[in-house]
Write an enzyme that holds these catalytic residues in place. Structure first.
Site, PDB file in Angstrom:
ATOM      1  N   HIS A  76      16.787 -18.284  33.658  1.00 22.21           N
ATOM      2  CA  HIS A  76      16.248 -17.024  33.132  1.00 22.21           C
ATOM      3  C   HIS A  76      15.231 -17.282  32.025  1.00 22.21           C
ATOM      4  CE1 HIS A  76      18.481 -17.451  29.370  1.00 22.21           C
ATOM      5  NE2 HIS A  76      19.496 -17.860  30.106  1.00 22.21           N
ATOM      6  N   GLU A  94      27.038 -17.571  33.075  1.00 21.14           N
ATOM      7  CA  GLU A  94      26.916 -18.776  32.245  1.00 21.14           C
ATOM      8  C   GLU A  94      28.271 -19.316  31.813  1.00 21.14           C
ATOM      9  OE1 GLU A  94      25.726 -21.451  31.589  1.00 21.14           O
ATOM     10  OE2 GLU A  94      24.194 -21.320  30.052  1.00 21.14           O
TER      11      GLU A  94
END
Length: 193
Positions: A9, A78
């Site tokens: 990202h 994550e």
């Protein structure tokens, strides 16, 4: 053979500040979102399945570079940094009592206090990876990418990593009986018109 293209990202305010953000759901920095608008998926990946971590920084990145909404999967969330979430990595590194280690010294079982180890991450990623039906782009996080690339390279989180994760690059992994490094190993996002 199915190919998986993974990409990190864009930047968040916590990335810029050197804070460990893990599962904290932080949006992209406004400037990072604007910068990403200059890029799109390469033509050969534009029609691939599009997946993202459910965290907004990954979903935002996927929407921007693919011009469509991604499907999300919790497996791509994550790494859980436990008690270190939100702390500055440099502060932990300087505190010899923190237990913090550089990635080259992790091994598969290293875990932050109350967090996840690379082995834990692989346990949740493996069913997702082996369930892929088509070539897939996955917008995710550096911790997820490290585990997938470690598997593809045969790296055991000991010694220097055989890869360097950069933003705005797709890292290609061939998904077969085991994960292997794709050819080419990585492809840069395409600049728009």
């Amino acid at each position: 053979m199915i190919q998986l293209a993974i990409i990190r990202h864009g930047y968040t305010p916590w990335n810029q500040a050197g804070r460990i953000q893990g599962r904290t759901d932080i949006a992209l920095e406004a400037r990072a979102a604007k910068d990403l608008e200059r890029f799109s998926l390469p033509a050969e990946w534009a029609r691939a399945d599009l997946m993202a971590s459910p965290l907004q920084r990954a979903v935002q990145t996927a929407r921007i570079i693919a011009d469509r909404a991604p499907a999300t999967d919790a497996a791509l969330t994550e790494m859980d940094w436990g008690k270190w979430e939100g702390k500055h990595g440099l502060d932990l590194k300087q505190d010899h009592n923190s237990g913090f280690r550089d990635i080259e010294d992790w091994g598969w079982d290293y875990r932050p206090p109350e967090g996840e180890s690379p082995a834990d991450i692989w346990a949740r990623l493996q069913p997702w990876v082996t369930g892929l039906k088509r070539n897939t782009v996955a917008v995710c996080h550096i911790g997820i990418m490290r585990v997938l690339l470690a598997k593809a390279h045969g790296w055991d989180f000991s010694g220097p990593a055989p890869f360097r994760i950069k933003r705005n690059w797709l890292f290609l992994i061939d998904v077969g009986e085991r994960l292997t490094v794709g050819a080419p190993e990585r492809v840069k996002l395409q600049e728009r018109g």
